[in-house]
Design a protein around this motif. Structure first.
Motif, PDB file in Angstrom:
ATOM      1  N   GLY A  23       0.806  -1.222   0.000  1.00  0.00           N
ATOM      2  CA  GLY A  23       0.000   0.000   0.000  1.00  0.00           C
ATOM      3  C   GLY A  23       0.835   1.266   0.000  1.00  0.00           C
ATOM      4  O   GLY A  23       2.070   1.209   0.052  1.00  0.00           O
ATOM      5  N   GLU A  24       0.159   2.397  -0.039  1.00  0.00           N
ATOM      6  CA  GLU A  24       0.841   3.695  -0.165  1.00  0.00           C
ATOM      7  C   GLU A  24       1.756   3.985   1.024  1.00  0.00           C
ATOM      8  O   GLU A  24       1.404   3.728   2.169  1.00  0.00           O
ATOM      9  CB  GLU A  24      -0.198   4.811  -0.270  1.00  0.00           C
ATOM     10  CG  GLU A  24      -0.698   5.006  -1.676  1.00  0.00           C
ATOM     11  CD  GLU A  24      -1.798   6.039  -1.737  1.00  0.00           C
ATOM     12  OE1 GLU A  24      -1.800   6.941  -0.891  1.00  0.00           O
ATOM     13  OE2 GLU A  24      -2.648   5.921  -2.627  1.00  0.00           O
ATOM     14  N   GLU A  25       2.912   4.563   0.708  1.00  0.00           N
ATOM     15  CA  GLU A  25       3.895   4.835   1.736  1.00  0.00           C
ATOM     16  C   GLU A  25       3.408   5.885   2.733  1.00  0.00           C
ATOM     17  O   GLU A  25       3.698   5.804   3.925  1.00  0.00           O
ATOM     18  CB  GLU A  25       5.190   5.291   1.068  1.00  0.00           C
ATOM     19  CG  GLU A  25       6.425   4.833   1.807  1.00  0.00           C
ATOM     20  CD  GLU A  25       7.678   5.300   1.109  1.00  0.00           C
ATOM     21  OE1 GLU A  25       7.755   5.157  -0.134  1.00  0.00           O
ATOM     22  OE2 GLU A  25       8.578   5.819   1.800  1.00  0.00           O
ATOM     23  N   THR A  26       2.644   6.858   2.226  1.00  0.00           N
ATOM     24  CA  THR A  26       2.168   7.920   3.133  1.00  0.00           C
ATOM     25  C   THR A  26       1.276   7.332   4.231  1.00  0.00           C
ATOM     26  O   THR A  26       1.367   7.737   5.379  1.00  0.00           O
ATOM     27  CB  THR A  26       1.379   9.004   2.367  1.00  0.00           C
ATOM     28  OG1 THR A  26       0.421   8.362   1.532  1.00  0.00           O
ATOM     29  CG2 THR A  26       2.284   9.865   1.520  1.00  0.00           C
TER      30      THR A  26
ATOM     31  N   LYS B 265       2.006   7.194   8.287  1.00  0.00           N
ATOM     32  CA  LYS B 265       1.028   7.671   9.281  1.00  0.00           C
ATOM     33  C   LYS B 265       0.806   6.603  10.348  1.00  0.00           C
ATOM     34  O   LYS B 265       0.708   6.900  11.533  1.00  0.00           O
ATOM     35  CB  LYS B 265      -0.313   7.974   8.594  1.00  0.00           C
ATOM     36  CG  LYS B 265      -0.404   9.367   8.008  1.00  0.00           C
ATOM     37  CD  LYS B 265      -1.816   9.608   7.475  1.00  0.00           C
ATOM     38  CE  LYS B 265      -1.805  10.648   6.380  1.00  0.00           C
ATOM     39  NZ  LYS B 265      -3.039  10.633   5.588  1.00  0.00           N
ATOM     40  N   LEU B 266       0.730   5.351   9.883  1.00  0.00           N
ATOM     41  CA  LEU B 266       0.492   4.238  10.807  1.00  0.00           C
ATOM     42  C   LEU B 266       1.662   4.051  11.767  1.00  0.00           C
ATOM     43  O   LEU B 266       1.472   3.751  12.944  1.00  0.00           O
ATOM     44  CB  LEU B 266       0.291   2.939  10.015  1.00  0.00           C
ATOM     45  CG  LEU B 266      -1.117   2.598   9.578  1.00  0.00           C
ATOM     46  CD1 LEU B 266      -1.089   1.367   8.701  1.00  0.00           C
ATOM     47  CD2 LEU B 266      -2.028   2.371  10.774  1.00  0.00           C
ATOM     48  N   LYS B 267       2.854   4.229  11.239  1.00  0.00           N
ATOM     49  CA  LYS B 267       4.051   4.026  12.071  1.00  0.00           C
ATOM     50  C   LYS B 267       4.130   5.048  13.194  1.00  0.00           C
ATOM     51  O   LYS B 267       4.789   4.820  14.209  1.00  0.00           O
ATOM     52  CB  LYS B 267       5.308   4.060  11.190  1.00  0.00           C
ATOM     53  CG  LYS B 267       5.471   2.751  10.416  1.00  0.00           C
ATOM     54  CD  LYS B 267       6.708   2.706   9.547  1.00  0.00           C
ATOM     55  CE  LYS B 267       6.823   1.324   8.903  1.00  0.00           C
ATOM     56  NZ  LYS B 267       7.673   1.334   7.707  1.00  0.00           N
ATOM     57  N   LYS B 268       3.477   6.182  13.000  1.00  0.00           N
ATOM     58  CA  LYS B 268       3.488   7.232  14.032  1.00  0.00           C
ATOM     59  C   LYS B 268       2.453   6.963  15.120  1.00  0.00           C
ATOM     60  O   LYS B 268       2.436   7.622  16.148  1.00  0.00           O
ATOM     61  CB  LYS B 268       3.215   8.588  13.381  1.00  0.00           C
ATOM     62  CG  LYS B 268       4.416   9.089  12.594  1.00  0.00           C
ATOM     63  CD  LYS B 268       4.257  10.543  12.192  1.00  0.00           C
ATOM     64  CE  LYS B 268       5.350  10.949  11.218  1.00  0.00           C
ATOM     65  NZ  LYS B 268       4.815  11.383   9.935  1.00  0.00           N
ATOM     66  N   LYS B 269       1.558   6.006  14.867  1.00  0.00           N
ATOM     67  CA  LYS B 269       0.502   5.709  15.848  1.00  0.00           C
ATOM     68  C   LYS B 269       1.055   4.811  16.954  1.00  0.00           C
ATOM     69  O   LYS B 269       1.599   3.746  16.669  1.00  0.00           O
ATOM     70  CB  LYS B 269      -0.667   4.991  15.144  1.00  0.00           C
ATOM     71  CG  LYS B 269      -1.404   5.875  14.164  1.00  0.00           C
ATOM     72  CD  LYS B 269      -2.490   6.636  14.893  1.00  0.00           C
ATOM     73  CE  LYS B 269      -3.297   7.474  13.909  1.00  0.00           C
ATOM     74  NZ  LYS B 269      -4.431   8.106  14.574  1.00  0.00           N
ATOM     75  N   SER B 270       0.888   5.271  18.183  1.00  0.00           N
ATOM     76  CA  SER B 270       1.475   4.504  19.293  1.00  0.00           C
ATOM     77  C   SER B 270       0.680   3.232  19.604  1.00  0.00           C
ATOM     78  O   SER B 270       1.196   2.320  20.223  1.00  0.00           O
ATOM     79  CB  SER B 270       1.534   5.380  20.543  1.00  0.00           C
ATOM     80  OG  SER B 270       0.227   5.817  20.867  1.00  0.00           O
ATOM     81  N   ASN B 271      -0.582   3.182  19.152  1.00  0.00           N
ATOM     82  CA  ASN B 271      -1.395   2.005  19.485  1.00  0.00           C
ATOM     83  C   ASN B 271      -1.460   0.974  18.346  1.00  0.00           C
ATOM     84  O   ASN B 271      -2.294   0.087  18.350  1.00  0.00           O
ATOM     85  CB  ASN B 271      -2.808   2.428  19.904  1.00  0.00           C
ATOM     86  CG  ASN B 271      -3.571   3.133  18.794  1.00  0.00           C
ATOM     87  OD1 ASN B 271      -2.970   3.644  17.852  1.00  0.00           O
ATOM     88  ND2 ASN B 271      -4.887   3.141  18.895  1.00  0.00           N
TER      89      ASN B 271
END
Lengths: 102, 301
Positions: B177-180, B184-190
């Motif tokens: 899927g798209e890198e953007t 965004k997901l990698k920045k989510k702590s949960n």
């Protein structure tokens, strides 16, 4: 279809003398809106079963009690107990056979 | 004899019906389930030209009414076979046989299933194929998303705002899927990423309680979860016609932009055609093209 809330759930569903088909739905749920006219059509053809509508956003406690995790969800009640459930949008014939089995 | 039988009453099929009726052909639309196709699951369509916002249900209903008002007949039967006799085509359903001059296959696609035991029974009891439909039921709960494409990433992102914890399970170590969205997901702590793993077991007591994933080395890990969102793609509903028209290795009907299959008089429209972009607007576009081509074909008979 009778609209169900916490206030009339016991009287209309659990204490109903006839089997009840409870339609769990929400305003934002497209498949629920597709299913509604199908249920209304079956309702007009059958007097031996009661059809009720439960909005899961307004009545989240009922939805939680019965572990509804996907809508549309039809739960069949008989003598105050859940006897069957059907999840997802289905054609009229499939809904009729679901109701026929209870 | 009918002019055109259209199989499928989704956006592609119903648009084809509009074009064929406006060309004054007799049209029968066959639908196995309910009209509208998968777009009815979308609460808000924001990328279809002219309407900035319209619900999938309203879009489908208006399209259906438009086709009906022009005189298209819609019958709720499942098409199981097409018999090609040259200038005459026969479409076999679970209830009838219809003779026509041209056929448009607009059957769309369905969710690909995991294929793990107990999956079917647990649909609506923890297993879901639609995060925007069922996500709201998992407020402050733990959910897993399976998949590596855009749908899986977007589902995980959507669910990360609702659920307490999201596991994203993917069989490879990077996403298609798209890198953007990935960033965004990698920045989510949960959100926790579970790479190189596939779901191998579902544990349930009335409803889903936990899942087992197995990684590349064969190591098994149990994850307690309330929900499992399956986003591993879709499969074209072409099984009943694949012996008549040419399909690719994934089952998509092979046809170019003109929507002609390798069989004369049989056309394809929508998500079940080989193409790069599967969107509402490309489905309706296919419907217009397939109907126009079918009308042209009938003119040559």
């Amino acid at each position: 279809m009778i609209k169900i809330s916490q206030d009339n759930f016991e009287e209309e569903v659990l204490n109903s003398p006839v089997p009840v088909i409870a339609d769990f739905n929400a305003d934002w749920c497209g498949p629920c809106k597709m299913l509604k006219p199908v249920l209304e059509e079956i309702e007009s053809e059958r007097s031996d079963v009661k059809f009720v509508s439960i909005n899961i956003d307004d009545e989240d406690l009922i939805a939680e009690d019965y572990e509804v995790f996907s809508i549309p969800c039809l739960i069949a009640f008989k003598g105050g107990k859940e006897v069957a459930r059907s999840v997802g949008l289905k054609p009229k014939a499939a809904i009729e056979s679901f109701i026929g089995e209870i | 004899m009918l002019d055109i039988v259209i199989i499928g009453a989704g956006p592609a099929g119903l648009t084809a019906a509009i074009y064929a009726k406006r060309a004054e052909k007799s049209v029968l639309v066959l639908e196995a389930m309910n009209y509208g196709g998968q777009i009815i699951n979308t609460p808000d369509i924001e990328n279809y030209p002219v309407n900035a916002h319209i619900s999938g249900f309203e879009f489908a209903s208006r399209l259906y009414e438009q086709a009906k008002a022009l005189g298209a007949e819609v019958v709720f039967e499942k098409a199981v076979d097409i018999i090609d006799e040259g200038n005459l085509k026969k479409v076999v359903t679970n209830a009838n046989l219809y003779e026509c001059k041209a056929v448009i296959i607009a059957t769309g696609s369905e969710n690909r299933k995991l294929g793990v035991e107990g999956e079917d029974v647990l649909v609506g009891r923890g297993i879901s194929y639609c995060a925007t439909c069922d996500g709201a039921f998992y407020r402050k709960k733990t959910v897993c998303v399976v998949g590596g494409g855009n749908t899986a990433l977007e589902d995980a992102l959507y669910l990360s705002d609702i659920a307490e914890k999201v596991y994203l399970i993917h069989r490879r170590d990077s996403f298609r899927g798209e890198e953007t969205t990935t960033n965004k997901l990698k920045k989510k702590s949960n959100v926790e990423f579970v790479y190189n793993s596939v779901v191998t077991k579902l544990n349930a007591e009335k409803r889903l309680k936990s899942i087992e994933v197995t990684d590349k080395e064969g190591k098994v890990r149990e994850i307690e979860t309330n929900g499992l969102f399956v986003a591993i793609g879709r499969i074209p509903e072409t099984q009943n016609f694949a012996k008549l028209v040419k399909v690719d290795e994934s089952g998509y009907v092979i046809a170019g932009e003109n929507c002609r299959t390798d069989v004369k008089g049989i056309f394809v429209a929508g998500d079940n055609r080989v193409k790069d972009v599967r969107q509402l607007v490309t489905a309706t576009a296919d419907g217009a093209v397939a109907a126009t081509e079918a009308v042209k074909y009938i003119g040559t008979l």
